[in-house]
Scaffold this motif. Sequence first.
Motif, PDB file in Angstrom:
ATOM      1  N   VAL A   1       0.837  -1.209   0.000  1.00  0.00           N
ATOM      2  CA  VAL A   1       0.000   0.000   0.000  1.00  0.00           C
ATOM      3  C   VAL A   1       0.864   1.247   0.000  1.00  0.00           C
ATOM      4  CG1 VAL A   1      -1.687   1.324   1.337  1.00  0.00           C
ATOM      5  CG2 VAL A   1      -1.968  -1.151   1.068  1.00  0.00           C
ATOM      6  N   LEU A   2       1.870   1.293   0.866  1.00  0.00           N
ATOM      7  CA  LEU A   2       2.736   2.476   0.928  1.00  0.00           C
ATOM      8  C   LEU A   2       3.503   2.653  -0.374  1.00  0.00           C
ATOM      9  CD1 LEU A   2       2.903   4.370   3.381  1.00  0.00           C
ATOM     10  CD2 LEU A   2       2.028   2.124   3.989  1.00  0.00           C
ATOM     11  N   ASP A   3       3.986   1.557  -0.936  1.00  0.00           N
ATOM     12  CA  ASP A   3       4.723   1.629  -2.191  1.00  0.00           C
ATOM     13  C   ASP A   3       3.837   2.183  -3.311  1.00  0.00           C
ATOM     14  OD1 ASP A   3       7.413   0.755  -3.364  1.00  0.00           O
ATOM     15  OD2 ASP A   3       6.014  -0.170  -4.770  1.00  0.00           O
ATOM     16  N   ARG A   4       2.579   1.763  -3.330  1.00  0.00           N
ATOM     17  CA  ARG A   4       1.648   2.240  -4.349  1.00  0.00           C
ATOM     18  C   ARG A   4       1.355   3.724  -4.175  1.00  0.00           C
ATOM     19  NH1 ARG A   4      -3.383  -0.349  -3.201  1.00  0.00           N
ATOM     20  NH2 ARG A   4      -2.240  -2.253  -3.668  1.00  0.00           N
ATOM     21  N   TRP A   5       1.142   4.163  -2.949  1.00  0.00           N
ATOM     22  CA  TRP A   5       0.871   5.588  -2.720  1.00  0.00           C
ATOM     23  C   TRP A   5       2.038   6.462  -3.179  1.00  0.00           C
ATOM     24  CZ3 TRP A   5      -1.285   5.195   2.982  1.00  0.00           C
ATOM     25  CH2 TRP A   5      -2.584   4.674   2.933  1.00  0.00           C
ATOM     26  N   LEU A   6       3.254   5.984  -2.934  1.00  0.00           N
ATOM     27  CA  LEU A   6       4.420   6.747  -3.359  1.00  0.00           C
ATOM     28  C   LEU A   6       4.527   6.776  -4.880  1.00  0.00           C
ATOM     29  CD1 LEU A   6       6.938   5.418  -0.696  1.00  0.00           C
ATOM     30  CD2 LEU A   6       6.189   7.796  -0.910  1.00  0.00           C
ATOM     31  N   THR A   7       4.285   5.643  -5.517  1.00  0.00           N
ATOM     32  CA  THR A   7       4.343   5.583  -6.976  1.00  0.00           C
ATOM     33  C   THR A   7       3.279   6.472  -7.609  1.00  0.00           C
ATOM     34  OG1 THR A   7       5.241   3.339  -6.952  1.00  0.00           O
ATOM     35  CG2 THR A   7       4.146   4.048  -8.982  1.00  0.00           C
ATOM     36  N   GLU A   8       2.081   6.445  -7.052  1.00  0.00           N
ATOM     37  CA  GLU A   8       0.963   7.227  -7.591  1.00  0.00           C
ATOM     38  C   GLU A   8       0.993   8.691  -7.153  1.00  0.00           C
ATOM     39  OE1 GLU A   8      -2.385   5.019  -6.189  1.00  0.00           O
ATOM     40  OE2 GLU A   8      -2.155   3.417  -7.687  1.00  0.00           O
ATOM     41  N   LYS A   9       1.970   9.032  -6.296  1.00  0.00           N
ATOM     42  CA  LYS A   9       2.119  10.402  -5.792  1.00  0.00           C
ATOM     43  C   LYS A   9       0.806  10.917  -5.199  1.00  0.00           C
ATOM     44  CE  LYS A   9       5.939  11.532  -8.883  1.00  0.00           C
ATOM     45  NZ  LYS A   9       6.491  12.459  -9.899  1.00  0.00           N
ATOM     46  N   ARG A  10       0.247  10.108  -4.334  1.00  0.00           N
ATOM     47  CA  ARG A  10      -1.004  10.462  -3.670  1.00  0.00           C
ATOM     48  C   ARG A  10      -0.809  11.681  -2.766  1.00  0.00           C
ATOM     49  NH1 ARG A  10      -5.687   8.387  -5.801  1.00  0.00           N
ATOM     50  NH2 ARG A  10      -5.444   6.152  -6.253  1.00  0.00           N
ATOM     51  N   ASN A  11      -1.879  12.447  -2.575  1.00  0.00           N
ATOM     52  CA  ASN A  11      -1.788  13.594  -1.660  1.00  0.00           C
ATOM     53  C   ASN A  11      -2.183  13.168  -0.255  1.00  0.00           C
ATOM     54  OD1 ASN A  11      -4.624  13.627  -1.449  1.00  0.00           O
ATOM     55  ND2 ASN A  11      -4.827  15.112  -3.102  1.00  0.00           N
ATOM     56  N   MET A  12      -1.982  14.068   0.676  1.00  0.00           N
ATOM     57  CA  MET A  12      -2.182  13.730   2.090  1.00  0.00           C
ATOM     58  C   MET A  12      -3.638  13.459   2.423  1.00  0.00           C
ATOM     59  SD  MET A  12       0.437  13.302   3.985  1.00  0.00           S
ATOM     60  CE  MET A  12      -0.098  13.665   5.658  1.00  0.00           C
ATOM     61  N   ASP A  13      -4.567  14.103   1.741  1.00  0.00           N
ATOM     62  CA  ASP A  13      -5.977  13.834   2.004  1.00  0.00           C
ATOM     63  C   ASP A  13      -6.290  12.363   1.736  1.00  0.00           C
ATOM     64  OD1 ASP A  13      -6.160  16.496   2.571  1.00  0.00           O
ATOM     65  OD2 ASP A  13      -7.638  16.974   1.026  1.00  0.00           O
ATOM     66  N   HIS A  14      -5.760  11.836   0.631  1.00  0.00           N
ATOM     67  CA  HIS A  14      -5.989  10.428   0.298  1.00  0.00           C
ATOM     68  C   HIS A  14      -5.320   9.519   1.331  1.00  0.00           C
ATOM     69  CE1 HIS A  14      -6.547   6.930  -2.403  1.00  0.00           C
ATOM     70  NE2 HIS A  14      -5.389   6.529  -1.887  1.00  0.00           N
ATOM     71  N   VAL A  15      -4.085   9.821   1.705  1.00  0.00           N
ATOM     72  CA  VAL A  15      -3.348   8.986   2.659  1.00  0.00           C
ATOM     73  C   VAL A  15      -4.067   8.935   3.995  1.00  0.00           C
ATOM     74  CG1 VAL A  15      -1.210   8.819   3.996  1.00  0.00           C
ATOM     75  CG2 VAL A  15      -1.112   9.308   1.541  1.00  0.00           C
ATOM     76  N   MET A  16      -4.475  10.070   4.499  1.00  0.00           N
ATOM     77  CA  MET A  16      -5.147  10.108   5.793  1.00  0.00           C
ATOM     78  C   MET A  16      -6.510   9.414   5.740  1.00  0.00           C
ATOM     79  SD  MET A  16      -3.399  11.517   8.271  1.00  0.00           S
ATOM     80  CE  MET A  16      -1.830  10.870   7.727  1.00  0.00           C
ATOM     81  N   ALA A  17      -7.249   9.624   4.655  1.00  0.00           N
ATOM     82  CA  ALA A  17      -8.577   9.015   4.552  1.00  0.00           C
ATOM     83  C   ALA A  17      -8.491   7.501   4.457  1.00  0.00           C
ATOM     84  CB  ALA A  17      -9.313   9.575   3.337  1.00  0.00           C
TER      85      ALA A  17
END
Length: 463
Positions: free
Chosen positions: A404-420
């Motif tokens: 999950v963390l690797d995917r968020w970094l690859t997709e350059k997710r913003n903090m709203d998505h990470v926190m939600a």
Amino acid sequence: MEHIVIIGNGIAGVTAARHIRKLSNKKITIVSAETDYFFSRTALMYVYMGHMKFEHTQPYENAFWRKNNINLVRAYAETIDPQNKKIHVKGRPTKFYNKNIHVPTVDGEWISYDKLVIATGSKPNKFGWPGQDLEGVQGLYSKQDLDLLEKNAPNNDRCKRAVIVGGGLIGIELAEMLRTRDIPVTFLVRESSFWNGVLPNGDSQMINEHIREHHIDLRLNASLKEIVSDGNGKVKSVIIAETGEEIECNLVGLTAGVTPNIDFLKGSGIELGRGVKVNRFLETNIADVYAIGDCAEQREAIGHRKPVEAVWYTGRMMGEVLAHTLCGNRTEYRPGHWFNSAKFLDIEYQTYGWVFPERKKKDSEIHFHWRHPKEKICITVAFDRDSETFLGINTFGIRIRHEVLDRWLTEKRNMDHVMAHLADANFDPEFYKGFESEIVSKYNADFGKSITLKKKSLIRIFQ
């Protein structure tokens, strides 16, 4: 048949050998003087602590090497002659397991190769301290170091106090090991807070507290000046540089980092820096000579990664990548997003992406820190000030899911998505208490947000 010689039987060298064998029938010889068989270096501490026996640290049965036609030579590689493609070994080589794959030698001391892989790992740093070679002074890296520790610190009757010099991961492991035998420990850390060259202030401060709660005498802003002899070649005490205080001890653990083990390569023509210089394909400046693992130094930076990475999983990745190159499929080393894990006594630590300490972070990098009010549990999340792009995360006492963390970094997710979606990242066992609601609540309060935490979704996790 092409002959590949690998110097070093750590994770990098052995992974290369395993994957070369999967891909080919080439001759493979591993040269190492440390142990007969590969073992898990990160498990050495548990042998001393009584949790396992040394043979339990060997991932493969002894017959594995013969079955896979991987020849083992118990010797030091003393010098390399790249022009004539041979290495000079010191010590008596073992007999080769497979008579049909006999390695040619000259005068019993030279081993010829077609391709050479240098995977000699690291050695503990020494900085020329007076007394650093006294009996009772040692590092903690090799199997020999573990055997020496059993001699130097078998119990608290023989070892009344130990002093550990250097505030890194090996230092905290050694402190934990010694405390399991009730040996008093003084821990000298030259920084103002433990590992604050890597950790942000909030994370580092919590680890300071945890170390002291485990009855370890943590001395910050304290460096070693001298190791004092008892007059008979053994350590008697140490002197702290900043205060001049003398601390009596029977053991000094030198854990101020490691450096690539490459002294034997000087004068060989192989280009050296801090380690063996390699390109992205792990090739040196000499044809048919490669370097992997702790001893390899990248010529060109890979993102924010250090040129030399003494990390278990990067050694494993390099070994597998190089095997493809050696078997005809030239492959570039691409380690992906930075991650690591460790343990500070009984606190598990994970990191993904980049969370820089205060003195190294850019002005555009913002940190969000949450800490449990009672337990030693915290997280720090780094993100970009303007775009709010997620940059990295540290967790202590909370297990998080790599994919999950690797995917968020690859997709350059913003903090709203990470926190939600923070619950998706949680990898703690069932019935463990989760803290995602408290974390999101504090994030909302700190940054004026109104994010609602979503329930964990296996569909999202395994998409």
